[in-house]
Design an enzyme around this catalytic site. Structure first.
Site, mmCIF file in Angstrom:
data_model
loop_
_atom_site.group_PDB
_atom_site.id
_atom_site.type_symbol
_atom_site.label_atom_id
_atom_site.label_comp_id
_atom_site.label_asym_id
_atom_site.label_seq_id
_atom_site.Cartn_x
_atom_site.Cartn_y
_atom_site.Cartn_z
ATOM 1 N N ASP A 10 22.708 -42.761 28.651
ATOM 2 C CA ASP A 10 22.744 -41.713 29.667
ATOM 3 C C ASP A 10 23.956 -41.919 30.584
ATOM 4 O OD1 ASP A 10 21.834 -39.694 31.471
ATOM 5 O OD2 ASP A 10 20.814 -41.236 32.668
ATOM 6 N N ASP A 12 24.373 -40.258 34.356
ATOM 7 C CA ASP A 12 24.071 -40.403 35.782
ATOM 8 C C ASP A 12 23.076 -41.517 36.052
ATOM 9 O OD1 ASP A 12 25.704 -38.315 36.909
ATOM 10 O OD2 ASP A 12 24.414 -36.929 35.825
HETATM 11 MG MG LIG Z 1 20.375 -40.415 34.437
#
Ligand SMILES: [Mg+2]
Length: 176
Positions: A10, A12
């Site tokens: 991922d 963020d």
């Molecule tokens: Mg995230």
């Protein structure tokens, strides 16, 4: 295609320090100090004073917001090493904030230039055919058949039902 294990990472709060950017913009634009240590179990915006409560959406919809995020400590070195061993995919639910798409693509090019565009998945729901997924949001693990690794972020502080990595050094210990 080599037969490496496919690993989704991922962006963020995992590769990119989005919370640090939020803290900075609210300090600068609103003279509001958000303390990390008060954030455990909460979303960033829950700590904002009422009048600012939904203003974070304006920021994440601004072009440029995601372009200058700091790389999370240790991520650069560990992802480089993971890239040698695994088929690494960067998977971001970027469609939630369409103005972030070019920012995120350019950010990856700057900090993780060896990740091919073919290995970048900007999506809505993370329905991905990978064996391992590193993410800070447990909603992305729903229906996932592989090995989920929850990357620690204040909002997931009290979640106990997943294998957890607190830092990129811990990811390295688990996967390298
Ligand atoms: Mg995230």
């Amino acid at each position: 295609m080599e037969n490496k294990i496919r690993l989704a990472i991922d962006m963020d709060e995992v590769l990119a320090d989005t919370i640090d950017k939020f803290i900075e913009v609210y300090r600068q634009d609103h003279n509001t100090e958000i303390l990390l240590e008060e954030m455990n179990g909460k979303e960033f915006h829950e700590l904002l004073p009422g009048v600012l409560n939904s203003s974070w959406r304006n920021y994440v919809n601004q072009k440029g917001f995601f372009r200058d995020l700091k790389v999370m400590p240790g991520a650069a070195e560990v992802v480089k090493a993971l890239h040698e061993k695994y088929d690494v995919y960067i998977v971001s639910a970027a469609m939630e904030f369409p103005n972030s798409l070019v920012d995120k693509y350019e950010w990856l090019g700057e900090h993780f230039p060896y990740i091919s565009w073919k290995n970048i998945i900007f999506c809505g729901n993370k329905i991905v055919d990978v064996q391992i997924m590193i993410d800070d949001r447990i909603r992305n693990f729903v229906g996932f058949k592989g090995r989920p690794i929850l990357f620690s972020s204040p909002h997931n502080h009290f979640i106990t039902e997943y294998e957890r990595a607190n830092t990129w050094a811990e990811v390295a210990n688990k996967l390298l």
